[in-house]
Motif scaffolding. Structure first.
Motif: not given
Lengths: 164, 147
Positions: A75, A115-117, A143-144, A146
């Protein structure tokens, strides 16, 4: 007494002139102030999401999950605090992306593929910038994304590695 | 004379800097959490111009008294805002000189600065020949017991 009344009248005329010219000058500005004040958070959301736009809610991560993600090294950590605080210390391998930079593409750090977290944090539980920046990144197509709500304060207090 | 020039400069410069970035001033006003949202932006648009008018008023003899009165009113407002923030323990960014505020003052120091400005404005009111408040000397001269 007469002089006081006359001077109060002059002050009143000045105040009314300032009010009238203030409104006129504002209407001629490139970016006029709206009639009703909006705080910086509201303005950022409106700029990122557009008028009446909806913003996706980023997911949340707690400390063990964040620590695991950091150890795995996959991440990318995004520090939403200002550059001064970032320079004083941050989670190793983080990039600095204050909320002000989000709206100025020239100041964006090199961001990875969509696409990487991404894990976004700011000072701690009380700051709102990590959520705002995460929402901005979601709107930019990542997309990812948090939010680590414990933020820098929890990370530093846990004795985890830090970078300066 | 020096006091009037000083006050004129303070108000003109503060007004001009706020005028260049009304949004920063609006954020500053709002940070005091003292007035409703619908009043913040109209104040942010008009107060800087009023400050410039006040500062310029000190330069002409005919408007000197009115300028001193306006300066007293403005600085009283600044003191009330700062002291209320101090009492409520709110961390404020006054944006008194727009976003070009050189020093990010703690609230107590901002309050002290506002009080000193008020003292200077009251003093200007008293020493101005066109002042609405007659000086002590003038009162004594006009008194029937003066002689």
């Amino acid at each position: 007494m007469l002089r006081l009344a006359r001077e109060s009248g002059v002050v009143l005329v000045g105040a009314l002139a300032a009010l009238g010219l203030g409104f006129l000058g504002n209407s001629l500005r490139k970016h006029p102030l709206p009639m009703t004040y909006e705080n910086p958070q509201k303005r950022l959301v409106k700029l990122v999401a557009g008028e009446g736009g909806e913003i996706a809610e980023p997911g949340g991560l707690d400390f063990p999950e964040v620590q695991e993600a950091w150890k795995a090294g996959e991440a990318l950590f995004v520090d939403a605090r200002t550059a001064d605080f970032f320079a004083e210390g941050h989670i190793p391998r983080s990039v600095n992306l204050p909320r002000a930079s989000l709206l100025q593409k020239g100041r964006l750090p090199t961001l990875p593929e969509k696409s990487r977290t991404l894990i976004v944090y700011c000072s701690g539980e009380d700051c709102a910038d990590s959520k705002l920046v995460a929402q901005g990144l979601l709107l930019m197509g990542f997309k990812n994304v948090s939010v680590y709500s414990g933020g820098w304060e929890e990370w530093e207090a846990s004795g985890s590695p830090v970078e300066k | 004379m020096i006091l009037r020039i000083f006050l004129s400069l303070v108000f003109v410069v503060a007004g001009f800097l706020k005028l260049r970035d009304p949004l920063a001033f609006a954020d500053g006003i709002s940070s005091f959490q003292l007035i409703p949202g619908w009043l913040v932006n109209p104040l942010a648009m008009s107060v800087p111009l009023f400050e410039i008018f006040t500062g310029m008023g000190f330069l002409a003899r005919s408007t000197r008294g009115a300028a001193a009165l306006a300066a007293c009113g403005l600085s009283t407002g600044f003191v009330v805002f700062h002291l209320s923030a101090l009492v409520r323990g709110i961390d404020v960014s006054c944006a008194c000189f727009g976003k070009w505020e050189l020093l990010s003052l703690p609230v107590w120091l901002g309050s002290l600065r506002a009080i000193l400005l008020l003292v200077a404005c009251v003093w200007a009111c008293r020493v101005s020949p066109d002042s609405p408040t007659p000086s002590l000397k003038m009162v004594e001269e006009s008194s029937p017991h003066a002689d």
